[in-house]
Design a protein around this motif. Structure first.
Motif, PDB file in Angstrom:
ATOM      1  N   SER A 194       0.831  -1.210   0.000  1.00 33.34           N
ATOM      2  CA  SER A 194       0.000   0.000   0.000  1.00 33.34           C
ATOM      3  C   SER A 194       0.865   1.260   0.000  1.00 33.34           C
ATOM      4  N   PHE A 195       2.063   1.169   0.595  1.00 35.60           N
ATOM      5  CA  PHE A 195       2.992   2.299   0.559  1.00 35.60           C
ATOM      6  C   PHE A 195       3.614   2.425  -0.833  1.00 35.60           C
ATOM      7  N   ALA A 196       3.905   1.290  -1.461  1.00 40.99           N
ATOM      8  CA  ALA A 196       4.515   1.298  -2.790  1.00 40.99           C
ATOM      9  C   ALA A 196       3.592   1.904  -3.839  1.00 40.99           C
ATOM     10  N   HIS A 197       2.281   1.882  -3.595  1.00 44.33           N
ATOM     11  CA  HIS A 197       1.316   2.377  -4.575  1.00 44.33           C
ATOM     12  C   HIS A 197       0.987   3.856  -4.391  1.00 44.33           C
ATOM     13  N   ILE A 198       1.623   4.520  -3.445  1.00 45.44           N
ATOM     14  CA  ILE A 198       1.316   5.928  -3.178  1.00 45.44           C
ATOM     15  C   ILE A 198       1.513   6.782  -4.425  1.00 45.44           C
ATOM     16  N   GLY A 199       2.542   6.467  -5.211  1.00 40.03           N
ATOM     17  CA  GLY A 199       2.824   7.247  -6.416  1.00 40.03           C
ATOM     18  C   GLY A 199       1.637   7.302  -7.362  1.00 40.03           C
ATOM     19  N   PHE A 200       0.918   6.179  -7.490  1.00 37.94           N
ATOM     20  CA  PHE A 200      -0.260   6.148  -8.359  1.00 37.94           C
ATOM     21  C   PHE A 200      -1.308   7.149  -7.883  1.00 37.94           C
ATOM     22  N   TRP A 201      -1.558   7.157  -6.575  1.00 34.85           N
ATOM     23  CA  TRP A 201      -2.586   8.049  -6.035  1.00 34.85           C
ATOM     24  C   TRP A 201      -2.163   9.513  -6.130  1.00 34.85           C
ATOM     25  N   LEU A 202      -0.887   9.783  -5.963  1.00 33.82           N
ATOM     26  CA  LEU A 202      -0.403  11.161  -6.106  1.00 33.82           C
ATOM     27  C   LEU A 202      -0.557  11.641  -7.543  1.00 33.82           C
ATOM     28  N   ASP A 203      -0.267  10.777  -8.500  1.00 33.16           N
ATOM     29  CA  ASP A 203      -0.430  11.137  -9.907  1.00 33.16           C
ATOM     30  C   ASP A 203      -1.889  11.478 -10.208  1.00 33.16           C
ATOM     31  N   ALA A 204      -2.804  10.681  -9.664  1.00 32.75           N
ATOM     32  CA  ALA A 204      -4.230  10.945  -9.873  1.00 32.75           C
ATOM     33  C   ALA A 204      -4.619  12.297  -9.294  1.00 32.75           C
ATOM     34  N   LEU A 205      -4.113  12.598  -8.108  1.00 31.50           N
ATOM     35  CA  LEU A 205      -4.411  13.881  -7.471  1.00 31.50           C
ATOM     36  C   LEU A 205      -3.904  15.042  -8.305  1.00 31.50           C
ATOM     37  N   ARG A 206      -2.679  14.964  -8.738  1.00 34.79           N
ATOM     38  CA  ARG A 206      -2.060  16.095  -9.423  1.00 34.79           C
ATOM     39  C   ARG A 206      -2.568  16.287 -10.845  1.00 34.79           C
ATOM     40  N   HIS A 207      -3.229  15.262 -11.370  1.00 36.37           N
ATOM     41  CA  HIS A 207      -3.839  15.402 -12.685  1.00 36.37           C
ATOM     42  C   HIS A 207      -5.237  16.008 -12.603  1.00 36.37           C
ATOM     43  N   HIS A 208      -5.875  15.868 -11.444  1.00 43.74           N
ATOM     44  CA  HIS A 208      -7.271  16.275 -11.342  1.00 43.74           C
ATOM     45  C   HIS A 208      -7.528  17.342 -10.273  1.00 43.74           C
ATOM     46  N   CYS A 209      -6.526  17.722  -9.520  1.00 42.65           N
ATOM     47  CA  CYS A 209      -6.685  18.777  -8.511  1.00 42.65           C
ATOM     48  C   CYS A 209      -5.619  19.838  -8.744  1.00 42.65           C
ATOM     49  N   ASP A 210      -6.053  21.029  -9.104  1.00 42.99           N
ATOM     50  CA  ASP A 210      -5.091  22.102  -9.338  1.00 42.99           C
ATOM     51  C   ASP A 210      -4.425  22.556  -8.040  1.00 42.99           C
TER      52      ASP A 210
END
Length: 235
Positions: A118-134
């Motif tokens: 779950s820690f290794a997958h943090i990058g995926f969630w950060l990418d989603a945030l930065r693509h959809h939240c200014d």
């Protein structure tokens, strides 16, 4: 909540960004949209329920799409309406997550300290945030700190600092740091909003005050406000 109550919250480097809050002209309630994202079974629902209802259950039904929880709290002298979106972590629902991220003021990226994956997958969630939240204040939340950790805390803190995130350890089961997490981060976002100079104010159709179509840009702070790190709580 008194300032002294925040002394045990573990927060990494600030690295946060704000977004305008809408508030009722009569009640002066700051409405903050909070999203919880992360892998399945990391405890997102447990954190939301612990904060909103101050209770914990060993098992919850897996979230489908997203669930919504609302809570109004008085933090310092402000009334904050936390509008919490608890998103699903299953692979088949990941494509739905972006629709819940739009317009978020705060995002808690949650991982389970007993699950290195779950820690290794943090990058995926950060990418989603930065693509959809200014503009959003992002906090990396290490949940289940009442259990033996399989993720090195120093490594997690370093990761947070390198990516401009705040870092908090918490336990939805014991309640450790949960209320402080919401109150402290919510208060900081509201303080940043209030510190901005609003040059034009218009009323929308619901008679709420807003700052027009232009977002309020918050300057990134250079000061490291991290409290001296302590060991995680134990059962």
């Amino acid at each position: 909540m008194m300032e002294s109550e925040n002394k045990d919250i573990f927060i990494g480097s600030p690295g946060s960004r704000g977004q305008p809050a809408f508030f009722s002209s009569s009640e002066n309630i700051y409405k903050l949209k909070v999203v919880l994202i992360g892998d399945v079974n990391v405890g997102k629902t447990s954190l939301a329920v612990r904060f909103s209802k101050d209770k914990f259950e060993e098992k919850y039904q897996q979230t489908i799409g997203a669930s919504f929880i609302s809570k109004i709290a008085i933090v310092k002298s402000d009334v904050i309406h936390f509008q919490i979106w608890d998103t699903a972590g299953q692979e088949r629902y990941k494509s739905l997550v972006p629709m819940y991220l739009r317009g978020a003021h705060i995002a808690f990226v949650v991982f389970d300290i007993t699950d290195p994956g779950s820690f290794a997958h943090i990058g995926f969630w950060l990418d989603a945030l930065r693509h959809h939240c200014d503009m959003v204040t992002i906090v990396l939340v290490a949940n289940k700190c009442d259990l033996q950790s399989a993720v090195d805390e120093e490594m997690a803190l370093t990761y947070a600092e390198e990516h401009g995130l705040q870092f908090v350890t918490a336990s939805a089961k014991t309640g450790y740091n949960v209320e402080r997490l919401f109150h402290s981060i919510g208060s900081k976002v509201v303080d940043k909003l209030k510190s901005q100079t609003v040059t034009s104010v218009v009323r929308d159709g619901n008679s709420r005050l807003c700052t027009g179509n232009q977002p309020i840009h918050v300057e990134k702070q250079d000061t490291d406000t991290r409290v001296k790190k302590k060991k995680c709580c134990k059962t």
